[in-house]
Design a protein around this motif. Structure first.
Motif, PDB file in Angstrom:
ATOM      1  N   GLU A 395       3.539  22.726  -3.990  1.00  0.00           N
ATOM      2  CA  GLU A 395       4.424  21.765  -4.641  1.00  0.00           C
ATOM      3  C   GLU A 395       4.785  22.289  -6.016  1.00  0.00           C
ATOM      4  O   GLU A 395       4.142  23.195  -6.547  1.00  0.00           O
ATOM      5  CB  GLU A 395       3.753  20.396  -4.754  1.00  0.00           C
ATOM      6  CG  GLU A 395       2.471  20.401  -5.579  1.00  0.00           C
ATOM      7  CD  GLU A 395       1.851  19.029  -5.675  1.00  0.00           C
ATOM      8  OE1 GLU A 395       2.601  18.053  -5.668  1.00  0.00           O
ATOM      9  OE2 GLU A 395       0.604  18.952  -5.765  1.00  0.00           O
ATOM     10  N   LEU A 554       5.097   8.204   4.582  1.00  0.00           N
ATOM     11  CA  LEU A 554       4.396   9.049   3.617  1.00  0.00           C
ATOM     12  C   LEU A 554       4.177   8.274   2.328  1.00  0.00           C
ATOM     13  O   LEU A 554       4.972   7.400   1.963  1.00  0.00           O
ATOM     14  CB  LEU A 554       5.184  10.331   3.319  1.00  0.00           C
ATOM     15  CG  LEU A 554       5.434  11.292   4.484  1.00  0.00           C
ATOM     16  CD1 LEU A 554       6.241  12.490   4.000  1.00  0.00           C
ATOM     17  CD2 LEU A 554       4.121  11.762   5.101  1.00  0.00           C
ATOM     18  N   THR A 555       3.132   8.639   1.612  1.00  0.00           N
ATOM     19  CA  THR A 555       2.915   8.087   0.286  1.00  0.00           C
ATOM     20  C   THR A 555       3.867   8.761  -0.703  1.00  0.00           C
ATOM     21  O   THR A 555       4.552   9.738  -0.367  1.00  0.00           O
ATOM     22  CB  THR A 555       1.469   8.297  -0.165  1.00  0.00           C
ATOM     23  OG1 THR A 555       1.219   9.710  -0.289  1.00  0.00           O
ATOM     24  CG2 THR A 555       0.499   7.678   0.823  1.00  0.00           C
ATOM     25  N   ASP A 557       3.250  10.682  -3.404  1.00  0.00           N
ATOM     26  CA  ASP A 557       2.924  12.084  -3.673  1.00  0.00           C
ATOM     27  C   ASP A 557       3.234  12.959  -2.465  1.00  0.00           C
ATOM     28  O   ASP A 557       3.743  14.091  -2.609  1.00  0.00           O
ATOM     29  CB  ASP A 557       1.448  12.212  -4.060  1.00  0.00           C
ATOM     30  CG  ASP A 557       1.151  11.550  -5.393  1.00  0.00           C
ATOM     31  OD1 ASP A 557       2.095  11.376  -6.193  1.00  0.00           O
ATOM     32  OD2 ASP A 557      -0.025  11.185  -5.631  1.00  0.00           O
ATOM     33  N   GLU A 558       2.923  12.473  -1.262  1.00  0.00           N
ATOM     34  CA  GLU A 558       3.232  13.250  -0.062  1.00  0.00           C
ATOM     35  C   GLU A 558       4.732  13.419   0.100  1.00  0.00           C
ATOM     36  O   GLU A 558       5.215  14.505   0.465  1.00  0.00           O
ATOM     37  CB  GLU A 558       2.643  12.542   1.158  1.00  0.00           C
ATOM     38  CG  GLU A 558       1.124  12.535   1.188  1.00  0.00           C
ATOM     39  CD  GLU A 558       0.571  11.669   2.310  1.00  0.00           C
ATOM     40  OE1 GLU A 558      -0.612  11.797   2.630  1.00  0.00           O
ATOM     41  OE2 GLU A 558       1.357  10.854   2.870  1.00  0.00           O
ATOM     42  N   TRP A 559       5.477  12.351  -0.185  1.00  0.00           N
ATOM     43  CA  TRP A 559       6.945  12.422  -0.066  1.00  0.00           C
ATOM     44  C   TRP A 559       7.520  13.419  -1.053  1.00  0.00           C
ATOM     45  O   TRP A 559       8.427  14.205  -0.724  1.00  0.00           O
ATOM     46  CB  TRP A 559       7.520  11.033  -0.311  1.00  0.00           C
ATOM     47  CG  TRP A 559       8.976  10.907  -0.022  1.00  0.00           C
ATOM     48  CD1 TRP A 559       9.563  10.611   1.175  1.00  0.00           C
ATOM     49  CD2 TRP A 559      10.053  11.071  -0.949  1.00  0.00           C
ATOM     50  NE1 TRP A 559      10.927  10.576   1.053  1.00  0.00           N
ATOM     51  CE2 TRP A 559      11.259  10.849  -0.250  1.00  0.00           C
ATOM     52  CE3 TRP A 559      10.117  11.373  -2.298  1.00  0.00           C
ATOM     53  CZ2 TRP A 559      12.501  10.930  -0.856  1.00  0.00           C
ATOM     54  CZ3 TRP A 559      11.359  11.455  -2.909  1.00  0.00           C
ATOM     55  CH2 TRP A 559      12.525  11.237  -2.193  1.00  0.00           C
ATOM     56  N   ARG A 561       5.983  16.068  -2.332  1.00  0.00           N
ATOM     57  CA  ARG A 561       5.624  17.416  -1.861  1.00  0.00           C
ATOM     58  C   ARG A 561       6.556  17.858  -0.743  1.00  0.00           C
ATOM     59  O   ARG A 561       7.019  19.011  -0.708  1.00  0.00           O
ATOM     60  CB  ARG A 561       4.187  17.427  -1.376  1.00  0.00           C
ATOM     61  CG  ARG A 561       3.152  17.321  -2.479  1.00  0.00           C
ATOM     62  CD  ARG A 561       1.753  17.406  -1.906  1.00  0.00           C
ATOM     63  NE  ARG A 561       1.530  18.690  -1.228  1.00  0.00           N
ATOM     64  CZ  ARG A 561       0.437  18.976  -0.529  1.00  0.00           C
ATOM     65  NH1 ARG A 561      -0.521  18.055  -0.396  1.00  0.00           N
ATOM     66  NH2 ARG A 561       0.300  20.153   0.040  1.00  0.00           N
ATOM     67  N   TYR A 581       6.133  16.700  11.953  1.00  0.00           N
ATOM     68  CA  TYR A 581       5.395  15.435  11.842  1.00  0.00           C
ATOM     69  C   TYR A 581       4.928  14.962  13.218  1.00  0.00           C
ATOM     70  O   TYR A 581       3.796  14.509  13.394  1.00  0.00           O
ATOM     71  CB  TYR A 581       6.297  14.388  11.190  1.00  0.00           C
ATOM     72  CG  TYR A 581       5.618  13.055  10.973  1.00  0.00           C
ATOM     73  CD1 TYR A 581       4.881  12.806   9.832  1.00  0.00           C
ATOM     74  CD2 TYR A 581       5.712  12.035  11.934  1.00  0.00           C
ATOM     75  CE1 TYR A 581       4.245  11.583   9.634  1.00  0.00           C
ATOM     76  CE2 TYR A 581       5.076  10.810  11.752  1.00  0.00           C
ATOM     77  CZ  TYR A 581       4.353  10.592  10.593  1.00  0.00           C
ATOM     78  OH  TYR A 581       3.719   9.388  10.408  1.00  0.00           O
ATOM     79  N   ARG A 605       2.477   4.192   7.819  1.00  0.00           N
ATOM     80  CA  ARG A 605       1.768   5.383   7.415  1.00  0.00           C
ATOM     81  C   ARG A 605       0.628   5.672   8.380  1.00  0.00           C
ATOM     82  O   ARG A 605      -0.022   4.759   8.892  1.00  0.00           O
ATOM     83  CB  ARG A 605       1.222   5.222   5.992  1.00  0.00           C
ATOM     84  CG  ARG A 605       2.311   5.103   4.934  1.00  0.00           C
ATOM     85  CD  ARG A 605       1.733   4.814   3.557  1.00  0.00           C
ATOM     86  NE  ARG A 605       2.798   4.608   2.579  1.00  0.00           N
ATOM     87  CZ  ARG A 605       2.596   4.210   1.332  1.00  0.00           C
ATOM     88  NH1 ARG A 605       1.356   3.958   0.917  1.00  0.00           N
ATOM     89  NH2 ARG A 605       3.613   4.055   0.508  1.00  0.00           N
ATOM     90  N   ASP A 609      -2.281  15.120   7.330  1.00  0.00           N
ATOM     91  CA  ASP A 609      -2.366  16.112   6.258  1.00  0.00           C
ATOM     92  C   ASP A 609      -0.960  16.659   6.026  1.00  0.00           C
ATOM     93  O   ASP A 609      -0.436  17.441   6.815  1.00  0.00           O
ATOM     94  CB  ASP A 609      -3.332  17.231   6.643  1.00  0.00           C
ATOM     95  CG  ASP A 609      -3.487  18.258   5.523  1.00  0.00           C
ATOM     96  OD1 ASP A 609      -2.900  18.054   4.440  1.00  0.00           O
ATOM     97  OD2 ASP A 609      -4.197  19.253   5.741  1.00  0.00           O
ATOM     98  N   VAL A 610      -0.318  16.211   4.922  1.00  0.00           N
ATOM     99  CA  VAL A 610       1.068  16.600   4.695  1.00  0.00           C
ATOM    100  C   VAL A 610       1.191  18.098   4.430  1.00  0.00           C
ATOM    101  O   VAL A 610       2.220  18.711   4.738  1.00  0.00           O
ATOM    102  CB  VAL A 610       1.657  15.774   3.529  1.00  0.00           C
ATOM    103  CG1 VAL A 610       1.055  16.188   2.201  1.00  0.00           C
ATOM    104  CG2 VAL A 610       3.168  15.897   3.477  1.00  0.00           C
TER     105      VAL A 610
END
Length: 817
Positions: A395, A554-555, A557-559, A561, A581, A605, A609-610
């Motif tokens: 990221e 996604l959360t 932070d995951e989004w 990244r 996904y 959700r 593991d993103v």
């Protein structure tokens, strides 16, 4: 011996350095060339590195900011940019000048800066990068220089008419003005220098005379006459000393011949000089600690001089040859101030005297191929390096993510075009957006409404796309403080990562979904067969991910990244991320069999593991055959155009127009329905009010009824006694009734009699009136008859008189006959 480090470009075409600036420590300095490359030189470590590529020549530099890693650079397009030398990030972009910025002065605290051009000077707050003040002047009087005095809040402004004003920086209150010398030749100030304690000012210009001012007494204390070789003073710099308490005594004077002469302003002795006619100096910068002097030479190279070596040369015995500099004659009135410079020149040792001049060659960056040019991004970033950084760390740094995204998407920042869209107001399709998409934050609600309205004004289809708020909302939340950038990010995403989405509108993009399904079939046939067996189509397992851009699954932070990778790759990466996904969640999907389970899975959700998902997306990008790869169907990234946004018409216009008309009709019907509902609500409120009043009435009646029952119970005891009285009362009532009837009959008869008498009286009055009028008529008739008789008698008398006259005349005319 004198130490000099020479730095120059060694390439096919000479790249000339233009400006230099020291940092607050004096151990490093910036240098900018005419190609827009900014380098930082570390003198203590004997190293340099490229920190920025601006793409255009710089006109001024400043490196003494409060945040020591940041620096200011004024560019040829009249703007000022702030960069970070460590991260190479663009921190801010300041606009406002209409001419080239000639100098930048930074306050001793590093918080404020003054930029000067020929027509204006502007005061900037370097914390917010907002303009605080602006100094405008008449066109006939230009600005030479505006700068801060050291260790104070005083601003000194010098104009082309040799006037010098001092201002308070907070209020811009004029503190004082230095008196313009009214005698002697006009100098036309061009160069200025102030001692570190801010008490002395040196000024020079188109003359070999220097004016030395005392800023405490506001008086001209000395006029120094330079040698005759000096005709114009280009630059003045005081040389700091650690033991002078800030009252510098050594002044460097750069003249038109490219030689910088250092003199003692008290003894007026020429101490040493740098440069020569063959190796002329263009401009210099003195380090704050007074250890080094950096000079840009006429050939474009940089010489770094050690002041310690120069002062060591001064302490040596003078050479046998002494050159005497003769000065010109001075004005008589300034004779008590004017002092000639006595030249006891210390000759510099020859280059063969034990120490060679150290030369560092600054080579241009290698490889300016077409691929490198393609990877070059705005603000000096390189896409290839960014992708390598992304693959290494997974990221981008959160602190610089928005800046990197803006560079990757090449946002044009079309302020005028965006304003023309927002000026149209809220689009009718999103007037009731809060009803369908309620958001707790009113700021986010209004921001989403504005961005969606601007998109709908840009292209009509975006007023009809139901899932557009789902696409835009994550970016609205990220760019809530800059709606224009938010609009341009969403528009760029639609143009590039939503290609061919609207060709089957209002249906989902079946062509895009089939691409993802083909990729899934190639890489995981078992999972696809399971989905088919369960009756699950791509509209259920791909489209929910696309229409929400993964924001539901996604959360935050995951989004972020994921979109670091999406924005750094080909638009087909988004489809590969969908397939990744699905394949990364194959185990729970194989356990599902009901349609409701699949719907819930792709709208909520899940444990994922993103990082592994992104790696899988990169694997799919590289291992998918060309005939199945979405890259063959999707175009490469295309940024929005500068100035005006492109026309977007990749959708069936007749359907959109039909839906627009239907939506307008529905909107009118809804307005009518709302009006009718409002009327019904008013009627209902009136009914409720009446119902409440009726209930209150009945309650009151119930209370009265209870009271009546109580009284009836009391009266029941006297029922027996009242029976007889009632009988008597009945008889009395009958008697009273009879009497009443008799009275009524008598009254009626009396009334009729009264009416008859009244009518008789009226008739009698009428008879009398008739009689009176008849008598009046008879009297009038008699009077008329009498008048006629009198008139007849008058006529008879006249007839007789006429006959008598006629007879008289007849008797008179008879004898004549």
């Amino acid at each position: 011996s004198l130490t000099c480090y020479a730095v120059h470009m060694n390439s096919l075409s000479t790249v000339r350095f233009l400006h230099v600036a020291f940092d607050t420590t004096g151990d490093s300095f910036l240098a900018g060339d005419h190609h827009g490359n900014i380098y930082v030189f570390d003198i203590s470590r004997n190293r340099f590195r490229l920190v920025q590529k601006t793409g255009q020549a710089c006109t001024a530099l400043a490196f003494s900011l409060r945040r020591t890693t940041e620096f200011l650079v004024a560019l040829a397009d009249y703007t000022i940019k702030c960069f970070d030398k460590d991260t190479k990030q663009l921190v801010s972009w300041m606009r406002g000048h209409e001419g080239a910025v000639s100098s930048i002065s930074v306050h001793s605290s590093g918080r404020y800066a003054i930029s000067t051009s020929s027509d204006t000077a502007q005061l900037w707050d370097l914390d917010s990068f907002q303009r605080k003040r602006k100094l405008n002047i008449r066109q006939s009087v230009g600005i030479q220089r505006v700068f801060f005095l050291p260790l104070s809040n005083t601003i000194l402004s010098c104009f082309s008419d040799d006037s010098i004003f001092a201002w308070e920086s907070d209020t811009l209150f004029c503190k004082y003005q230095l008196p313009v010398p009214d005698c002697g030749p006009k100098i036309s100030y061009k160069a200025f220098a102030v001692t570190r304690d801010g008490k002395s000012l040196a000024a020079g210009g188109r003359s070999n005379l220097l004016h030395l001012w005392c800023l405490e007494s506001k008086q001209l204390v000395r006029v120094i006459q330079m040698p005759t070789q000096v005709r114009t003073v280009r630059q003045l710099e005081f040389l700091p000393d650690s033991f002078d308490g800030g009252a510098s005594q050594t002044l460097g004077v750069l003249s038109q011949d490219g030689v910088m002469r250092f003199i003692n302003i008290h003894t007026c002795k020429l101490l040493f000089h740098m440069g020569s006619h063959d190796d002329a100096i263009t401009t210099v910068a003195v380090s704050p600690n007074g250890r080094h002097v950096v000079a840009i030479m006429d050939n474009g190279s940089i010489n770094v001089y050690s002041v310690q070596s120069l002062t060591q040369e001064l302490n040596k015995p003078p050479p046998s040859r002494v050159a005497v500099v003769s000065g010109g004659e001075a004005d008589q009135e300034l004779s008590n101030l004017k002092v000639k410079v006595r030249s006891e020149v210390v000759q510099r040792p020859a280059k063969s005297s034990g120490r060679r001049t150290q030369v560092k060659t600054l080579r241009p960056p290698a490889g300016s191929t077409a691929e490198d040019k393609e990877n070059e991004l705005p603000a000096g970033l390189n896409k290839k390096r960014l992708v390598a950084l992304l693959k290494a760390f997974g990221e981008y740094p959160a602190k610089y993510r928005m800046f990197v995204w803006r560079s990757l998407l090449c946002l044009p920042e079309n302020h005028a075009a965006y304003s023309s869209l927002t000026d149209k107001g809220l689009h009718s399709a999103y007037l009731t957006l809060h009803d369908k998409y309620p958001i707790k934050s009113h700021k986010l609600q209004r921001g989403l409404q504005r961005v969606l309205s601007a998109l709908a004004h840009w292209a009509a289809i975006f007023g009809e796309v139901e899932y557009l708020p789902l696409i835009a909302f994550p970016f609205v939340k990220l760019f809530q403080n800059n709606p224009m950038l938010c609009f341009e990010v969403v528009a760029t995403v639609i143009v590039n990562w939503c290609q061919h989405w609207f060709e089957y509108f209002p249906n989902p993009p079946l062509n895009i979904l089939s691409m993802a399904e083909n990729v899934l079939a190639h890489h995981d046939k078992e999972l696809l067969q399971h989905l088919v067996d369960c009756g699950i189509t791509s509209q259920l397992y791909v489209w929910p991910l696309l229409e929400t851009l993964f924001s539901e699954v996604l959360t935050r932070d995951e989004w972020l990244r994921l979109f670091d990778s999406i924005f750094s790759n080909h638009p087909s990466f988004l489809l590969m991320a969908c397939v990744a996904y699905i394949t990364c969640c194959r185990e729970p999907l194989l356990l599902c069999s009901q349609k409701q389970d699949f719907e819930y899975f792709f709208h909520h959700r899940n444990n994922l593991d993103v990082g592994a998902m992104i790696k899988e997306a990169y694997r799919l990008m590289g291992n998918t055959p060309a005939d199945l790869h979405p890259r063959t169907m999707l175009s490469d990234f295309t940024p929005l155009t500068k100035g005006q946004y492109p026309v977007f018409n990749h959708y069936p216009e007749f359907i959109v127009e039909y839906q627009s008309r239907e939506r307008e009709k529905i909107r009118l019907q809804e307005m009518e329905y709302l009006r009718e509902r409002q009327e019904v609500s008013a009627l209902r409120a009136d009914f409720v009010r009446r119902q409440a009043e009726e209930e209150a009435y009945y309650a009151q009646q119930e209370l009265l009824q209870k009271a009546e029952e109580q009284r009836r119970n009391i009266l029941a005891q006297e029922e027996e006694k009242l029976t007889q009285q009632r009988a008597k009362l009945g008889a009395m009532k009958r008697e009273l009734k009879v009497k009443e009837l008799q009275l009524l009959d008598a009254t009626r008869r009396r009334f009729l009699s009264h009416q008859q008498d009244l009518r008789a009286t009226q008739i009698q009055g009428l008879d009398q009136e008739i009689s009176r009028k008849m008598d009046l008529r008879e009297r009038e008739t008699a009077a008329a008859v009498q008048d006629l008789e009198v008139r007849q008698m008058e006529l008879e008398a006249q007839r007789r008189r006429f006959e008598q006259v006629t007879n008289t005349l007849h008797s008179a005319f008879l004898p004549l006959s």
